[in-house]
Motif scaffolding. Structure first.
Motif, mmCIF file in Angstrom:
data_model
loop_
_atom_site.group_PDB
_atom_site.id
_atom_site.type_symbol
_atom_site.label_atom_id
_atom_site.label_comp_id
_atom_site.label_asym_id
_atom_site.label_seq_id
_atom_site.Cartn_x
_atom_site.Cartn_y
_atom_site.Cartn_z
ATOM 1 N N THR A 47 102.561 -16.090 -36.430
ATOM 2 C CA THR A 47 101.419 -16.493 -35.598
ATOM 3 C C THR A 47 101.289 -15.605 -34.372
ATOM 4 N N ASN A 48 102.407 -15.309 -33.727
ATOM 5 C CA ASN A 48 102.382 -14.422 -32.563
ATOM 6 C C ASN A 48 101.959 -13.006 -32.948
ATOM 7 N N LEU A 49 102.312 -12.592 -34.156
ATOM 8 C CA LEU A 49 101.918 -11.265 -34.621
ATOM 9 C C LEU A 49 100.403 -11.166 -34.766
ATOM 10 N N VAL A 50 99.793 -12.205 -35.306
ATOM 11 C CA VAL A 50 98.330 -12.230 -35.424
ATOM 12 C C VAL A 50 97.683 -12.124 -34.043
ATOM 13 N N ALA A 51 98.181 -12.896 -33.088
ATOM 14 C CA ALA A 51 97.629 -12.861 -31.739
ATOM 15 C C ALA A 51 97.823 -11.494 -31.086
ATOM 16 N N SER A 52 98.977 -10.892 -31.280
ATOM 17 C CA SER A 52 99.272 -9.600 -30.666
ATOM 18 C C SER A 52 98.382 -8.499 -31.223
ATOM 19 N N LEU A 53 98.202 -8.470 -32.529
ATOM 20 C CA LEU A 53 97.353 -7.444 -33.134
ATOM 21 C C LEU A 53 95.901 -7.588 -32.694
ATOM 22 N N GLY A 54 95.459 -8.818 -32.542
ATOM 23 C CA GLY A 54 94.111 -9.032 -32.025
ATOM 24 C C GLY A 54 93.953 -8.522 -30.608
ATOM 25 N N ASP A 55 94.974 -8.742 -29.776
ATOM 26 C CA ASP A 55 94.931 -8.252 -28.395
ATOM 27 C C ASP A 55 94.970 -6.732 -28.349
ATOM 28 N N TYR A 56 95.776 -6.112 -29.213
ATOM 29 C CA TYR A 56 95.831 -4.650 -29.260
ATOM 30 C C TYR A 56 94.459 -4.076 -29.609
ATOM 31 N N ALA A 57 93.825 -4.646 -30.613
ATOM 32 C CA ALA A 57 92.490 -4.176 -31.003
ATOM 33 C C ALA A 57 91.492 -4.381 -29.871
ATOM 34 N N LEU A 119 88.823 -8.433 -35.463
ATOM 35 C CA LEU A 119 87.363 -8.321 -35.381
ATOM 36 C C LEU A 119 86.827 -9.093 -34.183
ATOM 37 N N VAL A 120 87.400 -10.268 -33.947
ATOM 38 C CA VAL A 120 86.996 -11.053 -32.778
ATOM 39 C C VAL A 120 87.328 -10.301 -31.494
ATOM 40 N N GLY A 121 88.529 -9.740 -31.435
ATOM 41 C CA GLY A 121 88.932 -9.015 -30.231
ATOM 42 C C GLY A 121 88.087 -7.786 -29.973
ATOM 43 N N VAL A 122 87.794 -7.016 -31.007
ATOM 44 C CA VAL A 122 86.966 -5.817 -30.853
ATOM 45 C C VAL A 122 85.542 -6.196 -30.430
ATOM 46 N N GLY A 123 84.993 -7.236 -31.046
ATOM 47 C CA GLY A 123 83.656 -7.685 -30.658
ATOM 48 C C GLY A 123 83.594 -8.156 -29.222
ATOM 49 N N SER A 124 84.640 -8.851 -28.787
ATOM 50 C CA SER A 124 84.696 -9.309 -27.403
ATOM 51 C C SER A 124 84.696 -8.134 -26.430
ATOM 52 N N LYS A 125 85.461 -7.093 -26.735
ATOM 53 C CA LYS A 125 85.502 -5.923 -25.858
ATOM 54 C C LYS A 125 84.185 -5.159 -25.883
ATOM 55 N N ALA A 126 83.521 -5.125 -27.018
ATOM 56 C CA ALA A 126 82.213 -4.470 -27.091
ATOM 57 C C ALA A 126 81.210 -5.141 -26.163
ATOM 58 N N ALA A 127 81.185 -6.475 -26.181
ATOM 59 C CA ALA A 127 80.290 -7.201 -25.290
ATOM 60 C C ALA A 127 80.641 -6.945 -23.828
ATOM 61 N N TYR A 128 81.920 -6.914 -23.531
ATOM 62 C CA TYR A 128 82.383 -6.691 -22.153
ATOM 63 C C TYR A 128 81.952 -5.317 -21.643
ATOM 64 N N MET A 129 82.199 -4.268 -22.418
ATOM 65 C CA MET A 129 81.881 -2.922 -21.957
ATOM 66 C C MET A 129 80.376 -2.713 -21.830
ATOM 67 N N ALA A 130 79.601 -3.259 -22.753
ATOM 68 C CA ALA A 130 78.148 -3.109 -22.674
ATOM 69 C C ALA A 130 77.591 -3.820 -21.450
ATOM 70 N N ALA A 131 78.094 -5.016 -21.171
ATOM 71 C CA ALA A 131 77.611 -5.776 -20.021
ATOM 72 C C ALA A 131 77.988 -5.100 -18.710
ATOM 73 N N MET A 132 79.221 -4.613 -18.611
ATOM 74 C CA MET A 132 79.661 -3.961 -17.382
ATOM 75 C C MET A 132 78.913 -2.649 -17.145
ATOM 76 N N ALA A 133 78.684 -1.884 -18.202
ATOM 77 C CA ALA A 133 77.930 -0.631 -18.062
ATOM 78 C C ALA A 133 76.499 -0.908 -17.602
ATOM 79 N N THR A 134 75.898 -1.959 -18.138
ATOM 80 C CA THR A 134 74.527 -2.299 -17.758
ATOM 81 C C THR A 134 74.448 -2.759 -16.304
ATOM 82 N N ALA A 135 75.336 -3.636 -15.911
ATOM 83 C CA ALA A 135 75.323 -4.141 -14.538
ATOM 84 C C ALA A 135 75.606 -3.025 -13.534
ATOM 85 N N ALA A 136 76.573 -2.160 -13.843
ATOM 86 C CA ALA A 136 76.915 -1.069 -12.927
ATOM 87 C C ALA A 136 75.764 -0.088 -12.775
ATOM 88 N N SER A 137 75.045 0.172 -13.858
ATOM 89 C CA SER A 137 73.938 1.125 -13.806
ATOM 90 C C SER A 137 72.700 0.526 -13.138
#
Length: 248
Positions: A47-57, A119-137
């Motif tokens: 279970t911890n391995l699943v969580a760790s790999l998601g965080d790495y992604a 996939l959940v972790g990567v999608g979460s980071k995609a939303a984060y980076m897009a939102a931060m780039a938009t707000a900063a610009s």
């Protein structure tokens, strides 16, 4: 024109706030991860391995989506975030429903669950980076730029609290979190697709061009008309006068 630009910027800001509120849900793993042991027979290590790999992604995909957010625009990145999180959460939900705990190769499910949570972790980071780039610009020249960046960040952090409260209110009595994960799939997908419809990134070049245009128009309105001949005409007259004076 300025009123329309202000309306567009406000609507775009509301869109990235919605994206951030529904994007920071990777920490929700703590609320349903224990079911992996009960339903699929995972050990604590698995279970911890699943969580760790998601965080790495989640963290390792940040440079890619930061580049894409400025290169292709935040719209496609937020759309990708919605698709990735939808597939990840829906896959986790289906896995908890269909996979058999008693299967002889049940430990192989660890790889499947790791990919889905990644996939959940990567999608979460995609939303984060897009939102931060938009707000900063969009707010780089505003005196409230710090607040404009801080509010989406706060919503991203509060996302776990909001959706864990939803789970406690409507899904706590479920035997497995499959229905809750399906709910998260729907909310994540719809919220990000709606947000991508309204998010707008103001390019620095377009903003500078508009500023120069406003400055030029203001200068033309304030510049008084100068009577007399143009400078070229005065220059030709000066040459003719010099010729006459040499003949005299």
């Amino acid at each position: 024109m300025e009123a329309r630009e202000r309306y567009t910027r406000t609507l775009s800001y509301a869109a990235i706030c919605l994206s951030m509120l529904c994007g920071g849900t990777t920490s929700l793993f703590a609320t349903y991860g224990s079911s992996f042991s009960e339903v699929l027979g995972f050990t604590q290590y698995e279970t911890n391995l699943v969580a760790s790999l998601g965080d790495y992604a989640h963290y390792m995909s940040a440079p890619l989506f930061g580049y894409l957010a400025l290169r292709t625009g935040p719209t496609r990145v937020i759309q990708a975030a919605g698709v990735l999180m939808f597939l990840g959460y829906l896959g986790l939900s289906q896995a908890l429903t269909r996979l058999d705990k008693a299967h002889a190769q049940a430990h192989h499910y660890v790889a499947t669950m790791s990919v889905l949570f990644a996939l959940v972790g990567v999608g979460s980071k995609a939303a984060y980076m897009a939102a931060m780039a938009t707000a900063a610009s969009n707010f780089r020249q505003s005196r409230h730029a710090g607040v404009a960046l801080g509010v989406p960040l706060s919503l991203y952090g509060l996302s776990t609290f909001v959706f864990s409260s939803v789970k406690a209110r409507w899904f706590e009595e479920d035997a497995t979190p499959a229905r809750y994960l399906a709910f998260m799939a729907g909310v994540s997908g719809v919220a990000h697709l709606v947000a991508s419809r309204f998010v707008v990134l103001e390019s620095a070049q377009a903003a500078k061009g508009a500023a120069r245009k406003r400055g030029a128009s203001a200068g033309d309105e304030q510049k008084p008309e100068v009577a007399g001949e143009p400078r070229s005409g005065r220059r030709r007259m000066t040459v003719a006068q010099a010729r006459d004076s040499s003949e005299d």
